[in-house]
Scaffold this active site. Structure first.
Site, PDB file in Angstrom:
ATOM      1  N   LYS A   1       0.829  -1.206   0.000  1.00  0.00           N
ATOM      2  CA  LYS A   1       0.000   0.000   0.000  1.00  0.00           C
ATOM      3  C   LYS A   1       0.868   1.262   0.000  1.00  0.00           C
ATOM      4  CE  LYS A   1      -2.030   0.560   3.819  1.00  0.00           C
ATOM      5  NZ  LYS A   1      -0.946   1.428   4.351  1.00  0.00           N
TER       6      LYS A   1
ATOM      7  N   ALA B   1      -4.283   0.912  12.218  1.00  0.00           N
ATOM      8  CA  ALA B   1      -5.615   0.813  11.628  1.00  0.00           C
ATOM      9  C   ALA B   1      -6.439  -0.308  12.246  1.00  0.00           C
ATOM     10  CB  ALA B   1      -5.509   0.594  10.126  1.00  0.00           C
TER      11      ALA B   1
ATOM     12  N   PHE C   1      -4.517  -0.820   6.031  1.00  0.00           N
ATOM     13  CA  PHE C   1      -5.111  -2.119   5.765  1.00  0.00           C
ATOM     14  C   PHE C   1      -6.206  -2.039   4.700  1.00  0.00           C
ATOM     15  CE2 PHE C   1      -3.516  -2.729  10.224  1.00  0.00           C
ATOM     16  CZ  PHE C   1      -2.435  -3.511   9.847  1.00  0.00           C
TER      17      PHE C   1
ATOM     18  N   TRP D   1       7.643  -0.846  -8.113  1.00  0.00           N
ATOM     19  CA  TRP D   1       8.699  -1.402  -7.255  1.00  0.00           C
ATOM     20  C   TRP D   1       9.988  -1.611  -8.049  1.00  0.00           C
ATOM     21  CZ3 TRP D   1      11.726  -5.810  -6.619  1.00  0.00           C
ATOM     22  CH2 TRP D   1      12.307  -5.978  -5.356  1.00  0.00           C
TER      23      TRP D   1
ATOM     24  N   LYS E   1       7.035  -6.853  10.485  1.00  0.00           N
ATOM     25  CA  LYS E   1       6.718  -6.235   9.198  1.00  0.00           C
ATOM     26  C   LYS E   1       7.877  -5.446   8.602  1.00  0.00           C
ATOM     27  CE  LYS E   1       3.395  -2.947   7.224  1.00  0.00           C
ATOM     28  NZ  LYS E   1       4.353  -1.886   6.913  1.00  0.00           N
TER      29      LYS E   1
ATOM     30  N   PHE F   1       4.304  -8.679  -8.622  1.00  0.00           N
ATOM     31  CA  PHE F   1       5.550  -9.297  -8.161  1.00  0.00           C
ATOM     32  C   PHE F   1       6.176 -10.069  -9.321  1.00  0.00           C
ATOM     33  CE2 PHE F   1       3.616  -8.090  -4.347  1.00  0.00           C
ATOM     34  CZ  PHE F   1       4.494  -8.230  -3.273  1.00  0.00           C
TER      35      PHE F   1
ATOM     36  N   THR G   1       3.966   1.442  -0.897  1.00  0.00           N
ATOM     37  CA  THR G   1       4.739   1.448  -2.144  1.00  0.00           C
ATOM     38  C   THR G   1       3.912   1.992  -3.296  1.00  0.00           C
ATOM     39  OG1 THR G   1       5.814  -0.546  -1.295  1.00  0.00           O
ATOM     40  CG2 THR G   1       6.228   0.018  -3.586  1.00  0.00           C
TER      41      THR G   1
ATOM     42  N   ARG H   1       1.640   7.768   6.960  1.00  0.00           N
ATOM     43  CA  ARG H   1       1.742   7.667   8.410  1.00  0.00           C
ATOM     44  C   ARG H   1       3.201   7.448   8.816  1.00  0.00           C
ATOM     45  NH1 ARG H   1      -1.895   2.727   9.591  1.00  0.00           N
ATOM     46  NH2 ARG H   1      -0.921   2.109   7.632  1.00  0.00           N
TER      47      ARG H   1
END
Length: 919
Positions: free
Chosen positions: A370, A624, A655, A772, A405, A743, A372, A394
């Site tokens: 998210k 969240a 999220f 990415w 994470k 990906f 990214t 954030r």
């Protein structure tokens, strides 16, 4: 691993903000009496002092007389300014430019002229009056204050010539320098960019008076005597642009007489010394007196007589210069209004040189990209499509950073830099929240201890002590007295009953909801006993620590829009109930001011940039799944102002649509009044495979082959979750664009299938994204889809009416968003709901604390669970933030560390101080 989303806000169309009251009360535009409301008395000039008409010879040796032009030129300039300002005010009715004049001394000859001309044109004037002997630094201090006052659009200096140093002049902001005295404005004039600068009104007045009087300046010999600095430079430049041959001289220059005899036009920039005879000036020469001293109200050299064919006195020049300054003021206001609207940035974006393979680790299995995508989208908008855009992210907690994470700066070639500072302390906002939160927690238990161990009188004497023989209430204590209905200010005047009522909060320890916090994942602080030392005299209770970002103070920071609002919200935070069932607040504990002091710097958003040099605000970081999970209202509002009406703000919501987006709409949009134009819903093939029945995913463990090899059936089965997330967004009437974060293991067939099913489910568009691996270039198609969706407009609506009972609001979210059959309240939850309703908090929005790994309360229930009963184990109130938050199931507010946390890979090169292993 539900789909995640950033939300998109577009520049709102708002009228220009009114300038508001100036720093000091504005001087009335037309003053009564001699003083004129300025720094001292002075004779009124307009209508009271006789001004000489211009008598200008068209060329030397010709005796023709031009008609009086000075009055008509001034009227023309002022009328033009008035018309332009009226046009600006048609679209911006509250807009009225403000001219500030800094005056050092009591000479007020020009003051009434300025006032009358400003009134006629429709401007406000404010005078800042300084003593005649004010130092250079004192004048500069006043200039700097005006520079920073957004309500003032122009600044003029009415000071002695000796005070006009380069340091003083260049202290002015060029955009407010309506007299054109700064080096920047002069440089632009000399370079030929007059339309981009302010030109000296005095120099312009000289040219205007000559040209309007019929003087052809081409080929004329101009002598400028006694002028200095900006006036000399501006006069030279303007005359030369009109083909004149210009000479400059000082009064004591050798051969001055011969220069005067050769000149067609003489411009006096300072008073004529008595030793210079008038006979040196050839009869028929046009003479203009623009002595710089007119700015301070002095008459310079007085009357020069009329033995010349042409004479334009200092009165004529100064009056027209004052009118032209008003014209510059209107131009300044117009520029200011234009800056408040859309203006494409001249941003120097950074050029990426992507490497293959990307020299970064693969994103964690628990992140779907998210942040990214948010970063990639603004890189595409600004660096590749040349559209103003801002990302609002954030600030990450150090709990996940060192836990499972990792960081939250994005990844690959779509991330915020410097990444290390972003993911660690940054500017200390979270530490400020931790300090403020724990100060309040300490105040609660300390107050209970002191009330349990002291009499009313002893407690009162310590709360309101006598200092140097004087006993008085603090301001926050006076506020408490007022709340209690005790209208007394003398501490000795309270009755025994009032003393007891004031001194005792009577907190019921079993109702305390305010917990201590720490920005570290520490499972062993989830439940503990405090107060076991003998110094606490037997007062102990069970308590717990929450993660710092779960603090209500974090939510307050994210939802506030000003320091005053933040202080008010901090004061009304409810920490417990008293023994009569009434709420006890931070204000009751007397700690509001201290909390605000600790948070005074944290309220300011942090400006950072992406790898491609596009701007990012990093501010606030509520979880969240525990709190409302959105970046700050302040960051969004500032970013909206900066991008302009046609720009985009991409703001982050934590999220999936069931958590971050629902709270964004029902909580943040209510608090801020902002409405998104579009939702960007982030999905990944691997997350959809998991929702389609794929094997479980564990952090730190390699993904199983179902996630690394093509499996069309798993993807198709898992798209039910994506379809549900789209439907949730549609409940609010906002168009949805699905961003498929690609990906390297995703196949073309899987990508096409996801995009096709997303569109069938009602998405405005679905776009594969490659940010990415190649940065913003890989998200250009997403940016175009966002721009198109935003142009269609939204039909935004809230999910529920806040006036509904708390239980009904919880049920609405559970059924409409999560798909639950119904809710089930624990006895404790029902008791809390009854208490909050009785205390008057029943009309607040709801912030559900629920797992992010499933639409239900059970993390292992993937896809779209149906017909389940949603258990509400507890209900808490964040009154300062402005919401009620129910805890769903066994939701924990303090995460724990895994077997192998991220900190195993984090290290520091002690030679280079380079951080390693942070992602």
């Amino acid at each position: 691993m539900s789909a995640r989303l950033p939300l998109l806000l577009r520049g709102l169309r708002r009228p220009g903000r009114p300038p508001g009251p100036p720093l000091r009360p504005p001087t009335p535009a037309r003053a009564s009496g001699g003083g004129g409301g300025g720094c001292g008395g002075g004779e009124g000039l307009l209508g009271q002092r006789r001004l000489r008409d211009a008598q200008v010879g068209s060329s030397r040796g010709q005796g023709s007389r031009a008609p009086p032009v000075r009055g008509s030129i001034v009227r023309e300039v002022i009328q033009n300014s008035k018309e332009v300002l009226s046009l600006l005010q048609e679209k911006n009715p509250t807009f009225k430019p403000v001219l500030a004049i800094i005056q050092a001394g009591d000479d007020n000859m020009m003051q009434e002229i300025n006032q009358n001309l400003a009134e006629e044109a429709g401007l406000n004037i404010t005078h800042i009056c300084l003593p005649p002997d004010s130092s250079e630094d004192e004048i500069i201090d006043e200039i700097l204050k005006i520079n920073e006052d957004t309500r003032v659009h122009g600044l003029a200096l009415q000071i002695s010539e000796s005070s006009f140093s380069n340091k003083v002049l260049n202290a002015l902001k060029p955009e407010k320098d309506v007299d054109g005295v700064t080096d920047i404005n002069l440089g632009r004039l000399v370079r030929g960019d007059a339309h981009e600068c302010y030109v000296s009104p005095v120099a312009r007045a000289v040219i205007e008076l000559l040209e309007k009087s019929g003087v052809n300046l081409d080929g004329k010999k101009i002598l400028i005597i006694g002028a200095h600095g900006s006036l000399e430079a501006a006069l030279q430049c303007l005359f030369q642009r009109r083909g004149s041959m210009t000479m400059t001289s000082q009064w004591k220059t050798p051969h001055l007489q011969s220069k005067l005899l050769e000149s067609d036009i003489v411009v006096l920039g300072s008073p004529k010394p008595e030793e210079i005879p008038l006979s040196w000036i050839q009869p028929g020469t046009t003479v203009l007196n623009c002595s710089h001293d007119f700015l301070s109200g002095k008459l310079g050299c007085g009357s020069l007589g009329v033995h010349f064919n042409g004479l334009i006195a200092e009165d004529d020049v100064s009056l027209l210069a004052a009118a032209l300054r008003i014209q510059n003021m209107v131009s300044s206001g117009r520029r200011w209004l234009r800056e408040q609207q859309h203006a494409r940035w001249r941003l120097h974006c950074l050029k990426l040189q992507p490497l293959s393979p990307v020299p970064r680790i693969t994103p964690t299995p628990l992140g779907e990209g998210k942040s990214t995508v948010t970063v990639g989208l603004v890189q595409a908008l600004t660096a590749h499509l040349n559209i103003n855009s801002f990302a609002c992210l954030r600030q990450p907690s150090q709990g996940p950073t060192f836990g499972v994470k990792g960081g939250a700066a994005g990844g690959g070639y779509a991330q915020v830099i410097p990444m290390e500072e972003f993911n660690l302390h940054l500017t200390g906002d979270i530490h400020a929240i931790t300090a403020a939160n724990n100060l309040l927690a300490a105040a609660i238990d300390t107050r209970i201890l002191h009330e349990n161990t002291q009499t009313d009188k002893a407690l009162y004497n310590r709360l309101v002590p006598s200092v140097n023989g004087v006993r008085e209430f603090s301001s926050i204590q006076l506020a408490r007295l007022k709340k209690l209905g005790i209208n007394k200010t003398d501490p000795s005047a309270l009755t025994e009953e009032e003393v007891s009522k004031f001194a005792r909060l009577n907190i019921d320890p079993s109702t305390i909801t305010w917990q201590r916090v720490l920005d570290t994942n520490d499972r062993f602080l989830r439940k503990m006993t405090i107060g076991q030392a003998p110094t606490e005299k037997g007062y102990s209770r069970q308590a717990q620590f929450d993660i710092a970002v779960a603090s209500e103070i974090m939510a307050v920071l994210a939802l506030t829009d000003s320091l005053a609002d933040m202080k008010e919200r901090l004061g009304r935070m409810v920490v417990a109930s008293d023994k009569d069932g009434q709420p006890v607040t931070a204000e009751d504990l007397g700690v509001t001011g201290a909390l605000t002091v600790l948070m005074k710097d944290a309220i300011k958003p942090n400006l950072m940039q992406t790898l491609e040099g596009t701007p990012v605000f990093v501010h606030a970081g509520p979880f969240a799944n525990i709190a409302h999970g959105n970046s700050s209202v302040l960051a969004d509002k500032i970013a909206l102002k900066l991008v302009g009406q046609e720009g985009f703000v991409v703001t982050e919501a934590g999220f999936g649509a069931d958590i971050g987006m629902e709270k964004f709409f029902n909580i943040k949009c209510r608090a801020s009044g902002l409405v998104p134009n579009a939702v960007v819903l982030v999905a990944t093939v691997r997350a959809l495979k998991m929702h389609g029945g794929g094997p479980s995913v564990t952090a730190g463990v390699p993904l199983k082959r179902e996630y690394t090899e093509e499996n069309i059936q798993l993807v198709a089965d898992g798209c039910c979750n994506l379809q549900k997330q789209i439907q949730i967004a549609q409940l609010f009437g906002v168009p949805v664009i699905v961003a498929l974060n690609v990906f390297k293991t995703d196949t073309r067939a899987e990508i096409d299938l996801v995009c096709e099913l997303a569109k069938r489910a009602g998405a405005f568009d679905a776009v594969p994204c490659y940010h990415w691996s190649i940065g913003g270039k890989g998200t250009v198609e997403l940016a175009r889809a966002v721009r198109e969706a935003a142009s269609k407009g939204s039909r935004f609506r809230f999910l529920y009416d806040v006036q509904l009972p708390i239980v009904e609001k919880i049920r609405t979210i559970a059924q409409a968003v999560y798909g639950a059959k119904d809710i089930e309240l624990s006895p404790e939850a029902q008791s809390k709901i009854d208490r909050y309703t009785q205390q008057g908090f029943g009309n607040l929005p709801i912030c559900m604390a629920k797992t992010h790994l499933s639409l239900s309360h059970q993390p292992d229930k993937k896809g779209v669970p149906r017909d389940f009963i949603l258990p509400i184990s507890d209900v808490r109130a964040s009154i300062g933030a402005g919401f009620i938050y129910p805890l769903v199931g066994t939701m924990s507010t303090m995460p724990g560390l895994p077997t192998r946390p991220c900190f195993y890979d984090i290290d520091l090169d002690t030679e280079t101080e380079q951080v390693k292993g942070l992602f």
